[in-house]
Design a protein around this motif. Structure first.
Motif, PDB file in Angstrom:
ATOM      1  N   ARG A  21       0.835  -1.196   0.000  1.00  0.00           N
ATOM      2  CA  ARG A  21       0.000   0.000   0.000  1.00  0.00           C
ATOM      3  C   ARG A  21       0.868   1.243   0.000  1.00  0.00           C
ATOM      4  O   ARG A  21       1.906   1.301   0.626  1.00  0.00           O
ATOM      5  N   GLY A  22       0.394   2.256  -0.743  1.00  0.00           N
ATOM      6  CA  GLY A  22       1.149   3.494  -0.814  1.00  0.00           C
ATOM      7  C   GLY A  22       0.239   4.659  -1.113  1.00  0.00           C
ATOM      8  O   GLY A  22      -0.985   4.555  -1.028  1.00  0.00           O
ATOM      9  N   THR A  23       0.851   5.751  -1.505  1.00  0.00           N
ATOM     10  CA  THR A  23       0.092   6.985  -1.724  1.00  0.00           C
ATOM     11  C   THR A  23       0.110   7.410  -3.182  1.00  0.00           C
ATOM     12  O   THR A  23      -0.150   8.560  -3.485  1.00  0.00           O
ATOM     13  N   THR A  24       0.432   6.505  -4.098  1.00  0.00           N
ATOM     14  CA  THR A  24       0.380   6.801  -5.521  1.00  0.00           C
ATOM     15  C   THR A  24      -0.653   5.908  -6.198  1.00  0.00           C
ATOM     16  O   THR A  24      -1.076   4.891  -5.636  1.00  0.00           O
ATOM     17  N   LEU A  25      -1.044   6.282  -7.407  1.00  0.00           N
ATOM     18  CA  LEU A  25      -2.048   5.500  -8.121  1.00  0.00           C
ATOM     19  C   LEU A  25      -1.557   4.088  -8.432  1.00  0.00           C
ATOM     20  O   LEU A  25      -2.347   3.142  -8.439  1.00  0.00           O
ATOM     21  N   LEU A  31      -7.157   4.428  -3.996  1.00  0.00           N
ATOM     22  CA  LEU A  31      -6.808   5.737  -4.541  1.00  0.00           C
ATOM     23  C   LEU A  31      -7.121   5.809  -6.025  1.00  0.00           C
ATOM     24  O   LEU A  31      -7.584   6.834  -6.524  1.00  0.00           O
ATOM     25  N   ARG A  32      -6.882   4.709  -6.755  1.00  0.00           N
ATOM     26  CA  ARG A  32      -7.205   4.682  -8.181  1.00  0.00           C
ATOM     27  C   ARG A  32      -8.703   4.887  -8.400  1.00  0.00           C
ATOM     28  O   ARG A  32      -9.123   5.676  -9.252  1.00  0.00           O
ATOM     29  N   PHE A  33      -9.516   4.174  -7.633  1.00  0.00           N
ATOM     30  CA  PHE A  33     -10.956   4.288  -7.805  1.00  0.00           C
ATOM     31  C   PHE A  33     -11.449   5.701  -7.478  1.00  0.00           C
ATOM     32  O   PHE A  33     -12.260   6.276  -8.208  1.00  0.00           O
ATOM     33  N   VAL A  34     -10.965   6.266  -6.376  1.00  0.00           N
ATOM     34  CA  VAL A  34     -11.378   7.615  -5.980  1.00  0.00           C
ATOM     35  C   VAL A  34     -10.911   8.635  -7.010  1.00  0.00           C
ATOM     36  O   VAL A  34     -11.660   9.540  -7.414  1.00  0.00           O
ATOM     37  N   PHE A  35      -9.674   8.505  -7.462  1.00  0.00           N
ATOM     38  CA  PHE A  35      -9.089   9.437  -8.421  1.00  0.00           C
ATOM     39  C   PHE A  35      -9.910   9.481  -9.703  1.00  0.00           C
ATOM     40  O   PHE A  35     -10.336  10.554 -10.160  1.00  0.00           O
ATOM     41  N   PHE A  36     -10.156   8.314 -10.303  1.00  0.00           N
ATOM     42  CA  PHE A  36     -10.865   8.296 -11.583  1.00  0.00           C
ATOM     43  C   PHE A  36     -12.329   8.711 -11.417  1.00  0.00           C
ATOM     44  O   PHE A  36     -12.899   9.357 -12.298  1.00  0.00           O
ATOM     45  N   TRP A 202     -12.405  23.389 -10.610  1.00  0.00           N
ATOM     46  CA  TRP A 202     -11.097  23.789 -10.090  1.00  0.00           C
ATOM     47  C   TRP A 202     -10.818  23.186  -8.724  1.00  0.00           C
ATOM     48  O   TRP A 202      -9.663  22.930  -8.380  1.00  0.00           O
ATOM     49  N   LEU A 203     -11.850  22.939  -7.931  1.00  0.00           N
ATOM     50  CA  LEU A 203     -11.625  22.291  -6.642  1.00  0.00           C
ATOM     51  C   LEU A 203     -11.152  20.859  -6.839  1.00  0.00           C
ATOM     52  O   LEU A 203     -10.232  20.394  -6.150  1.00  0.00           O
ATOM     53  N   VAL A 207      -6.958  17.270  -6.713  1.00  0.00           N
ATOM     54  CA  VAL A 207      -6.650  15.836  -6.624  1.00  0.00           C
ATOM     55  C   VAL A 207      -5.461  15.462  -7.505  1.00  0.00           C
ATOM     56  O   VAL A 207      -4.480  14.886  -7.016  1.00  0.00           O
ATOM     57  N   PRO A 208      -5.476  15.744  -8.817  1.00  0.00           N
ATOM     58  CA  PRO A 208      -4.273  15.413  -9.604  1.00  0.00           C
ATOM     59  C   PRO A 208      -3.056  16.252  -9.238  1.00  0.00           C
ATOM     60  O   PRO A 208      -1.924  15.848  -9.525  1.00  0.00           O
ATOM     61  N   LEU A 209      -3.254  17.405  -8.625  1.00  0.00           N
ATOM     62  CA  LEU A 209      -2.103  18.180  -8.154  1.00  0.00           C
ATOM     63  C   LEU A 209      -1.375  17.460  -7.027  1.00  0.00           C
ATOM     64  O   LEU A 209      -0.148  17.519  -6.927  1.00  0.00           O
ATOM     65  N   LEU A 210      -2.115  16.752  -6.177  1.00  0.00           N
ATOM     66  CA  LEU A 210      -1.537  16.150  -4.982  1.00  0.00           C
ATOM     67  C   LEU A 210      -1.192  14.671  -5.140  1.00  0.00           C
ATOM     68  O   LEU A 210      -0.327  14.160  -4.436  1.00  0.00           O
ATOM     69  N   VAL A 211      -1.878  13.979  -6.039  1.00  0.00           N
ATOM     70  CA  VAL A 211      -1.716  12.529  -6.150  1.00  0.00           C
ATOM     71  C   VAL A 211      -0.827  12.192  -7.342  1.00  0.00           C
ATOM     72  O   VAL A 211      -1.122  12.577  -8.478  1.00  0.00           O
TER      73      VAL A 211
END
Length: 442
Positions: A21-25, A31-36, A202-203, A207-211
């Protein structure tokens, strides 16, 4: 047959051991599911506003179905241009900020600027509004392309069905939120509404700025070693028969419900006299129905195969439209409209989630952004092409006949699925040549 090109960006196979487990996609499934899901939500909000609130704006100013279809066709057109962005994205190797993330962030910024500009435009200047909406959709298409390319890069094979379901569910929720634009404008005005539609985009950009896509060291290594777009590999991909069949399916399979989508809002607003609130409530019904359809479609595509799931979704859509067309006496009944919208949205999102998996499995990861977006460009070209003709049918043949014709078109496209085998494409692009000879239909 030549060997598939090595692709260092290729997502891990279903049987590969899981990463810690980590903090990247790359190393976090959640994290992948939330990101997409969030990135598709960001696409859905402004599009829901365009497809809902902005259509009400135009309808109230007297546009016919054919004129409305022409405007919507222009709005869809930038999504067909995504195919030209694909080679650009595939040529970019990436680096410390990832391969796709810089394009996603740039597109999110530029998506918001035209919407903000619309806040200062006189609502009567339809020409300028169309130009700005065209610009907005150009960058929305770039964002969509970059997100889909990242999905092809990063998602393991056993996650694509669930991820596609979440992506479509996120977009459906976003479209519902955006469709509240007419209600919001009724209280605060159209200018302020454009601002309200910009802020969520913009909010979500945070997410892509941080992940990160991958750990920094891995992104840097791929940036040095990754292949640029290989033209011979692209030619090899485009000459493969299932790829060519996929383009035909992408263009024709959604034609039925695309024809109806052109004039439905005008039917409700102009001919049935629904208020802004009543129209919004119909879109609210679309949200849970769309989520159910997306989740079920993706799950059944994983369980029973993509062909069966897509065919079932198309048959459902055609049946619902045909039933609605033959029961025109019930159209003034709002409860009947709610049921129709819910059933139709379930079918559309069911089909869409299964189709996303279908086209992802047809895609060669070595040219992922280029090929996958070409499929999506063909689908959007269908929406643009059918918009005007759907409006023409409604104006000249009447709503009932136009919807019935669209239902027939929808069902008639089902046999096209028989000419394309995604298993053979997957073996061709992701496995050894010998695997292609033993691949069987899902």
């Amino acid at each position: 047959m030549s060997e598939p090109a090595e692709n260092p960006y290729l997502a891990p196979a279903a049987g590969d051991p899981p990463k810690p487990r980590g903090t990247t996609l790359a190393d976090s499934r959640i994290l992948r599911f939330v990101f997409f899901g969030l990135l598709y939500l960001a696409q859905g909000i402004p599009w829901g506003f365009l497809a809902g609130g902005y259509r009400v704006f135009l309808i109230d100013r007297g546009l016919s179905n054919e004129d409305l279809g022409t405007v919507m066709g222009i709005a869809y057109l930038p999504w067909s241009f995504k195919v030209f962005y694909g080679p650009l994205l595939d040529r970019y190797r990436g680096g410390r900020f990832g391969r796709r993330r810089p394009f996603i962030i740039l597109a999110e910024i530029m998506m918001g600027l035209p919407l903000l500009a619309l806040a200062a435009v006189d609502p009567g200047r339809l020409g300028l509004i169309n130009v700005l909406l065209f610009a907005h959709n150009t960058f929305a298409a770039l964002q969509d392309l970059a997100v889909d390319g990242l999905a092809v890069d990063i998602l393991p094979a056993n996650e694509t069905g669930r991820a596609n379901s979440i992506m479509w569910a996120g977009k459906t929720i976003g479209v519902t939120l955006g469709s509240s634009g007419a209600v919001i404008a009724k209280h605060i005005g159209w200018q302020a509404t454009f601002v309200a539609m910009t802020l969520p985009v913009w909010l979500i950009m945070v997410v892509p700025l941080l992940v990160r896509e991958r750990p920094p060291s891995e992104d840097t290594r791929l940036g040095r070693e990754g292949r640029r777009l290989d033209v011979p590999e692209l030619v090899r991909t485009l000459k493969f028969p299932p790829t060519l069949a996929g383009f035909l399916i992408a263009f024709l399979a959604p034609a039925g419900f695309a024809l109806v989508g052109t004039f439905t809002t005008r039917l409700y607003r102009k001919d049935l006299g629904l208020s802004e609130e009543a129209l919004f409530l119909l879109s609210v019904v679309d949200a849970p129905a769309g989520v159910v359809g997306s989740l079920v479609g993706g799950a059944l595509a994983d369980r029973f195969g993509m062909h069966k799931a897509i065919a079932a979704g198309m048959a459902w859509i055609g049946g619902v439209m045909a039933l609605f067309a033959t029961l025109s006496g019930y159209w003034p009944n709002y409860g009947f409209l709610v049921a129709y919208q819910a059933l139709l949205q379930i079918g559309i999102c069911f089909y869409s989630a299964a189709a996303l998996k279908f086209f992802m499995r047809l895609t060669n990861p070595a040219v992922g952004a280029t090929q996958f977006t070409a499929y999506m460009a063909m689908t959007n070209l269908c929406y643009s092409f059918t918009a005007r003709y759907g409006g023409w049918m409604a104006d000249h043949l009447g709503y009932g006949r136009a919807i019935l014709i669209a239902a027939v078109v929808q069902v008639a496209a089902i046999p096209l699925l028989l000419i394309c085998d995604p298993k053979k494409a997957e073996a061709h692009f992701r496995s050894d040549e010998k695997d292609a000879q033993t691949a069987t239909e899902v």
